[in-house]
Design a protein around this motif. Structure first.
Motif, mmCIF file in Angstrom:
data_model
loop_
_atom_site.group_PDB
_atom_site.id
_atom_site.type_symbol
_atom_site.label_atom_id
_atom_site.label_comp_id
_atom_site.label_asym_id
_atom_site.label_seq_id
_atom_site.Cartn_x
_atom_site.Cartn_y
_atom_site.Cartn_z
ATOM 1 N N ALA A 130 -12.867 -11.039 48.242
ATOM 2 C CA ALA A 130 -12.989 -11.104 46.821
ATOM 3 C C ALA A 130 -13.010 -9.772 46.240
ATOM 4 O O ALA A 130 -12.469 -9.629 44.920
ATOM 5 C CB ALA A 130 -14.630 -11.446 46.399
ATOM 6 N N LEU A 132 -15.437 -14.536 40.919
ATOM 7 C CA LEU A 132 -15.423 -14.668 42.524
ATOM 8 C C LEU A 132 -16.240 -13.617 43.147
ATOM 9 O O LEU A 132 -16.840 -13.813 44.214
ATOM 10 C CB LEU A 132 -13.871 -14.583 42.971
ATOM 11 N N ALA A 133 -15.949 -12.433 42.899
ATOM 12 C CA ALA A 133 -16.535 -11.266 43.295
ATOM 13 C C ALA A 133 -18.116 -11.232 43.179
ATOM 14 O O ALA A 133 -18.832 -11.104 44.190
ATOM 15 C CB ALA A 133 -16.203 -9.858 42.826
ATOM 16 N N ASN A 162 -19.562 -13.926 45.631
ATOM 17 C CA ASN A 162 -19.638 -13.304 47.050
ATOM 18 C C ASN A 162 -20.473 -12.037 47.293
ATOM 19 O O ASN A 162 -20.189 -11.199 48.100
ATOM 20 C CB ASN A 162 -18.387 -13.078 47.423
#
Length: 182
Positions: free
Chosen positions: A74, A96-97, A100
């Motif tokens: 990510a 997304l980061a 995660n």
């Protein structure tokens, strides 16, 4: 002077009206998204089964064969998105980061190239960001910093897969002038 707002260039599709070869892939995307419908990105990619297949294949290969855990993947995606500078892609990669484990400050740092307080991640994401912003070119100093930061040649090669997948997506978004919907 009135500002001209670009219009999307490629039609968006639902699962029902997409070309038949795109329908199964688009259905899988819809099933995996909390929106319950394809994002504009996917709905436009579906107009070309070749584009949607290439996109989903890149994502599947990363999920199956990467040497990086999802958190590092990510970070690489976000750094590449920051290097390309496409707002839609940055938004996708930021989400997304965060999913995660990257916090808001770290997401900003990964996007802009400022330190995350993880030197090992910073040298690797710096390499990918530089490559994204420079047509794949990175300086010898940047490459050496990543090696000296503890990343193997295999991992540096693997990082390119994230760069490639992110560029594919961001360039499509630019090419199609996809309307932001996330």
């Amino acid at each position: 002077m009135n500002e001209v707002i670009p219009m999307s260039r490629i039609p968006t599709h639902t699962v029902e009206d997409a070309p038949s070869a795109s329908r199964p892939l688009l259905q899988k995307i819809v099933e995996a998204t909390p929106m319950g419908r394809p994002a504009n990105l996917h709905a436009q990619m579906a107009h070309s089964p070749a584009v949607l297949t290439a996109y989903t294949s890149l994502r599947a290969v990363l999920a199956e064969h990467t040497t990086f855990d999802p958190r590092v993947g990510a970070a690489l995606t976000l750094a590449a998105a920051g290097g390309v500078g496409n707002g839609y892609m940055i938004r996708i990669a930021s989400r997304l980061a965060q999913m995660n484990g990257w916090n808001e400050e770290q997401v900003t740092a990964l996007t802009t190239g400022t330190p995350t307080n993880d030197t090992k991640i910073d040298v690797l994401t710096g390499l990918v960001r530089q490559a994204a912003a420079s047509s794949g070119n990175v300086t010898d100093a940047t490459w050496k910093a990543a090696q000296e930061g503890g990343w193997s040649d295999g991992q540096l090669a693997d990082a390119f897969a994230y760069l490639g997948a992110t560029l594919f997506t961001a360039y499509f978004l630019n090419y199609a002038q996809t309307d932001l919907d996330i």
